[in-house]
Design a protein around this motif. Structure first.
Motif, short mmCIF file in Angstrom:
data_model
loop_
_atom_site.label_atom_id
_atom_site.label_comp_id
_atom_site.label_asym_id
_atom_site.label_seq_id
_atom_site.Cartn_x
_atom_site.Cartn_y
_atom_site.Cartn_z
N GLU A 207 0.92 -1.43 -0.07
CA GLU A 207 0.05 -0.08 -0.15
C GLU A 207 0.89 1.44 -0.17
O GLU A 207 0.59 2.02 -0.75
N LEU A 211 1.20 4.09 -2.88
CA LEU A 211 1.15 5.60 -2.86
C LEU A 211 2.41 6.49 -2.96
O LEU A 211 2.41 7.54 -3.62
N LEU A 241 -7.27 1.22 -0.79
CA LEU A 241 -6.76 2.71 -0.51
C LEU A 241 -7.67 3.66 -0.51
O LEU A 241 -8.63 3.49 -1.58
#
Length: 372
Positions: A207, A211, A241
């Protein structure tokens, strides 16, 4: 969802890449912002940093490598990347599935050539050799071959390079120096195992990697992120997300982005920029039409574009470039891949002089366009 034109996508990603305006930042900050820089051509990142930073000098990156605050190692897409040492330690385990595919699905070095082999024993033998000092590919083959005489030494060495967190040590990658690539491991070179806890991110994970990718390359699709990283099945990561979504006006694809980053105006002026060979800007999207139109791409192979430097004019790849040197003269040849206006040629020539001032400050400069 807001629809984004190719022009809007172009300007948004140029801003993330620090190519609309050179930034007042350190080389280490730039390397981390970009989540690494492709570095299979060992000196390419120097030009990539120069074109993005206000006052970058070659010794700044050389010092980072010599002091082991930055490293060149196998990472995204199973290629050599320049990374900050802390990012390499944190994110290398996340890229391991791509490197395993590089070994076990490789037509030249993998598959039946490694079948039935005790891979752990091969890796231990590789570590034993590198403990004695950084080893070239030839030295690894010479060490491993006699231990497994019924196997191809090149396949054994390739498995060691990919499956271990290997790092190419200086002087490789040092401006003004050279030498064959010699490998060590993160444990040996950085005195630390690869470990997500080494990252400055709150939670080093896929994750966080996504990002970081969007912050430097967005807005982008899931396929774009997979192309950049070499990983697969990232859909579920994106689903978890909290992201802003856009629609690609040209293709209808869903694009994702960080909700906190505003987009620049599509009319923002894009200055002429020289990119080095294999620059990540040109490698990190499945759909590259935001940089190079389909008609131009049909005339060139991707390999032709990537193995030479690229010139961005008005945000588009409009020419390729290559620098050579003879005696005391630095030659820069510019090969247009689109029709250039007089203003475009003038802007490209001006930036070419700036590039040569950086790469060859003590030489006489000669700039030539391959076509009139």
């Amino acid at each position: 969802m807001t629809k984004l034109s190719l022009q809007a996508l172009n300007r948004a990603t140029l801003e993330r890449q620090w190519l609309l305006e050179r930034r007042d930042a350190t080389a280490l900050e730039a390397i981390e912002h970009l989540v690494g820089m492709q570095a299979q051509s060992p000196l390419a990142p120097y030009v990539g940093l120069w074109t993005r930073l206000q006052s970058f000098q070659t010794d700044e990156l050389a010092k980072l490598l010599e002091e082991r605050r930055a490293v060149r190692g196998s990472m995204m897409r199973a290629t050599i990347h320049l990374m900050s040492s802390r990012d390499f330690l944190a994110f290398r385990p996340l890229i391991q599935p791509r490197l395993e595919r590089e070994v076990f699905q490789n037509m030249t070095y993998g598959r039946h050539r490694l079948e039935g082999l005790d891979i752990d024993a091969v890796l231990r033998a590789g570590i034993d050799r590198m403990t004695a000092g950084p080893a070239t590919a030839v030295q690894l083959r010479e060490h491993l071959g006699p231990l497994w005489p019924d196997r191809e030494p090149a396949a054994l060495a390739h498995a060691v390079r990919c499956l271990l967190p290997t790092i190419q040590t200086p002087p490789r990658g040092i401006w003004g120096k050279g030498g064959n690539p010699a490998m060590s491991t993160a444990d040996l070179w950085l005195n630390s195992p690869v470990d997500p806890a080494a990252s400055t991110d709150p939670v080093p994970s896929l994750e966080r990697l996504v990002l970081r990718y969007l912050a430097a390359y967005g807005p982008a699709s899931v396929a774009d992120a997979q192309t950049w990283s070499g990983l697969t099945r990232l859909n579920e990561i994106f689903d978890r997300l909290d992201l802003r979504t856009y629609t690609d006006l040209t293709t209808g694809r869903t694009l994702y982005d960080l909700p906190t980053i505003p987009l620049p105006s599509p009319d923002t002026e894009a200055p002429t920029r020289f990119l080095p060979e294999f620059d990540n800007l040109l490698l990190s999207h499945a759909d590259r039409t935001r940089w190079i139109d389909n008609q131009t791409r049909q005339q060139l192979t991707l390999q032709e574009v990537l193995t030479r430097g690229s010139v961005l004019h008005n945000g588009q790849a409009t020419a390729l470039w290559k620098q050579t040197k003879s005696k005391k003269t630095a030659h820069l040849e510019i090969d247009p891949i689109t029709k250039l206006t007089r203003a475009a040629r003038s802007a490209i020539e001006s930036e070419a002089h700036n590039l040569l001032t950086f790469t060859a400050p003590n030489a006489t400069h000669e700039i030539r366009f391959a076509h009139p």
